[in-house]
Design a protein around this motif. Structure first.
Motif, mmCIF file in Angstrom:
data_model
loop_
_atom_site.group_PDB
_atom_site.id
_atom_site.type_symbol
_atom_site.label_atom_id
_atom_site.label_comp_id
_atom_site.label_asym_id
_atom_site.label_seq_id
_atom_site.Cartn_x
_atom_site.Cartn_y
_atom_site.Cartn_z
ATOM 1 N N SER A 1 0.690 -1.194 -0.135
ATOM 2 C CA SER A 1 -0.020 0.012 -0.154
ATOM 3 C C SER A 1 0.769 1.105 0.032
ATOM 4 O O SER A 1 1.886 1.283 0.280
ATOM 5 C CB SER A 1 -0.895 0.176 1.365
ATOM 6 N N GLU A 2 0.221 2.269 -0.339
ATOM 7 C CA GLU A 2 1.006 3.544 -0.385
ATOM 8 C C GLU A 2 1.640 4.239 0.971
ATOM 9 O O GLU A 2 2.746 4.409 0.944
ATOM 10 C CB GLU A 2 -0.242 4.779 -0.526
ATOM 11 N N ALA A 3 0.778 3.947 2.212
ATOM 12 C CA ALA A 3 1.213 4.171 3.238
ATOM 13 C C ALA A 3 2.509 3.331 3.654
ATOM 14 O O ALA A 3 3.555 3.747 4.221
ATOM 15 C CB ALA A 3 0.321 4.187 4.427
ATOM 16 N N ALA A 4 2.573 2.103 3.349
ATOM 17 C CA ALA A 4 3.523 1.255 3.870
ATOM 18 C C ALA A 4 4.654 1.239 2.870
ATOM 19 O O ALA A 4 5.805 1.384 3.358
ATOM 20 C CB ALA A 4 3.051 -0.247 3.476
ATOM 21 N N ILE A 5 4.665 1.766 1.743
ATOM 22 C CA ILE A 5 5.777 2.130 0.757
ATOM 23 C C ILE A 5 6.584 3.485 1.166
ATOM 24 O O ILE A 5 7.786 3.551 1.161
ATOM 25 C CB ILE A 5 5.635 2.121 -0.818
ATOM 26 N N ARG A 6 5.827 4.313 2.028
ATOM 27 C CA ARG A 6 6.333 5.591 2.146
ATOM 28 C C ARG A 6 7.163 5.362 3.411
ATOM 29 O O ARG A 6 8.110 6.114 3.450
ATOM 30 C CB ARG A 6 5.020 6.455 2.424
ATOM 31 N N GLN A 7 6.639 4.495 4.146
ATOM 32 C CA GLN A 7 7.453 4.316 5.451
ATOM 33 C C GLN A 7 8.745 3.543 5.124
ATOM 34 O O GLN A 7 9.670 3.745 5.776
ATOM 35 C CB GLN A 7 6.610 3.156 6.427
ATOM 36 N N ALA A 8 8.480 2.484 4.087
ATOM 37 C CA ALA A 8 9.730 1.639 3.732
ATOM 38 C C ALA A 8 10.652 2.849 3.088
ATOM 39 O O ALA A 8 11.992 2.624 3.403
ATOM 40 C CB ALA A 8 9.185 0.841 2.796
ATOM 41 N N GLN A 9 10.381 3.765 2.238
ATOM 42 C CA GLN A 9 11.237 4.617 1.672
ATOM 43 C C GLN A 9 11.980 5.450 2.788
ATOM 44 O O GLN A 9 13.222 5.744 2.603
ATOM 45 C CB GLN A 9 10.483 5.486 0.797
ATOM 46 N N LYS A 10 11.284 6.089 3.870
ATOM 47 C CA LYS A 10 11.642 6.730 4.977
ATOM 48 C C LYS A 10 12.721 6.043 5.630
ATOM 49 O O LYS A 10 13.777 6.536 5.778
ATOM 50 C CB LYS A 10 10.532 7.335 5.902
ATOM 51 N N ALA A 11 12.509 4.747 5.954
ATOM 52 C CA ALA A 11 13.414 3.827 6.577
ATOM 53 C C ALA A 11 14.691 3.535 5.903
ATOM 54 O O ALA A 11 15.900 3.735 6.375
ATOM 55 C CB ALA A 11 12.623 2.604 6.869
ATOM 56 N N GLU A 12 14.535 3.344 4.395
ATOM 57 C CA GLU A 12 15.841 3.343 3.824
ATOM 58 C C GLU A 12 16.505 4.555 3.687
ATOM 59 O O GLU A 12 17.669 4.623 3.624
ATOM 60 C CB GLU A 12 15.339 3.027 2.246
ATOM 61 N N LYS A 13 15.825 5.810 3.821
ATOM 62 C CA LYS A 13 16.456 6.921 3.679
ATOM 63 C C LYS A 13 17.399 7.186 4.802
ATOM 64 O O LYS A 13 18.347 7.617 5.047
ATOM 65 C CB LYS A 13 15.518 8.104 3.338
ATOM 66 N N GLU A 14 16.777 6.945 6.188
ATOM 67 C CA GLU A 14 17.469 6.894 7.380
ATOM 68 C C GLU A 14 18.555 5.955 7.403
ATOM 69 O O GLU A 14 19.555 6.395 7.805
ATOM 70 C CB GLU A 14 16.324 6.564 8.519
ATOM 71 N N LEU A 15 18.560 4.758 6.892
ATOM 72 C CA LEU A 15 19.661 3.816 6.795
ATOM 73 C C LEU A 15 20.807 4.575 6.112
ATOM 74 O O LEU A 15 21.860 4.499 6.468
ATOM 75 C CB LEU A 15 19.159 2.694 6.212
ATOM 76 N N ASN A 16 20.431 5.124 4.836
ATOM 77 C CA ASN A 16 21.385 5.518 4.100
ATOM 78 C C ASN A 16 22.241 6.697 4.786
ATOM 79 O O ASN A 16 23.399 6.855 4.766
ATOM 80 C CB ASN A 16 20.942 6.149 2.851
ATOM 81 N N LYS A 17 21.251 7.394 5.538
ATOM 82 C CA LYS A 17 21.812 8.600 6.227
ATOM 83 C C LYS A 17 22.899 8.009 7.185
ATOM 84 O O LYS A 17 23.865 8.748 7.397
ATOM 85 C CB LYS A 17 20.798 9.633 6.729
ATOM 86 N N LEU A 18 22.638 7.052 7.918
ATOM 87 C CA LEU A 18 23.225 6.487 9.083
ATOM 88 C C LEU A 18 24.624 6.093 8.610
ATOM 89 O O LEU A 18 25.677 6.124 8.959
ATOM 90 C CB LEU A 18 22.616 5.555 9.707
#
Lengths: 124, 126
Positions: free
Chosen positions: B95-112
């Motif tokens: 779903s839209e909400a789930a993919i947005r969360q996944a995208q945010k998580a991936e961004k945080e991981l990359n930042k880390l």
């Protein structure tokens, strides 16, 4: 229907503009021009991360900073309507070419509008 | 597969893509699918029924965008979508909400990862 004419038709509708910086501006489009500069009213600006919001009565956005513009779906039907109405007015412009015919040999006008007016000026 | 005729001018190429479903890649990395309704000399595009497809790992999500005008300078490339192969193989849709969360998580991981990497820089490991 060119992209900029779609934008002109969308005047008065609510649009969402995203800038190259990632901020989004939601508002009613008052005016737009050939450079995609946009004047919006009742604008809500959302930051790139979606966590901060600003509200402002008006905003003017320079065209070259825009990434994309989202337009309500009903605007595309409105464009078809306008194209239809413009085509109905077209027959009147056929006689315009005669004045220019001498200078350019009528070639300029002949291709575009009604051919009768432009070609007649060459030297018949 | 038929042999396609080479368009004589680069400007003529977009006219062949009218009313076709295209995948547009933007400079910020977004992938937008939609039907090309019109374009101009700057390659500004009008897409109808546009959706943004976000792909994170093995999952993807579609976000409906509607009618969209994209400024030409932000487009990296675009190409026709084969309706038979539209859905990427091996990926599951969420779903839209789930993919947005996944995208945010991936961004945080990359930042880390980036901060950790920059901290290690002083070691000058080859």
């Amino acid at each position: 229907m060119l992209p900029l004419s779609l934008l002109k038709t969308a005047q008065g509708h609510a649009v969402l503009v995203e800038l190259k910086t990632g901020e989004t501006y939601n508002g009613h489009m008052v005016m737009c021009d050939t450079w995609m500069n946009i004047h919006l009213r009742e604008v809500i600006c959302t930051s790139k991360d979606g966590d901060r919001f600003w509200r402002m009565p008006e905003a003017y956005i320079r065209g070259n900073t825009i990434k994309y513009i989202r337009v309500p779906d009903e605007v595309i039907d409105k464009v078809q309507e306008e194209n239809f109405r413009r085509d109905e007015k077209r027959p009147a412009s056929g006689g315009r070419g005669r004045g220019r015919g001498g200078a350019f040999g009528g070639r300029g006008e002949g291709g575009r509008g009604g051919p009768e007016g432009g070609r007649g000026g060459r030297g018949v | 597969m038929e042999l396609l005729q080479e368009p004589s001018l680069p400007g003529a190429a977009l006219a062949e893509e009218l009313d076709k479903k295209l995948l547009i890649q933007l400079r910020d990395g977004r992938k937008i699918l939609g039907i090309l309704r019109s374009f101009d000399q700057f390659a500004n595009l009008v897409l109808e029924g546009a959706i943004e497809r976000i792909i994170v790992g093995e999952q993807y999500g579609d976000i409906p965008l509607g009618l969209q005008l994209i400024r030409g300078e932000n487009v990296v490339l675009l190409g026709e979508v084969d309706p038979a192969h539209e859905v990427p193989r091996g990926l599951t849709q969420i779903s839209e909400a789930a993919i947005r969360q996944a995208q945010k998580a991936e961004k945080e991981l990359n930042k880390l990862k980036a901060t950790l990497r920059s901290r290690m820089d002083f070691l000058d490991l080859e």
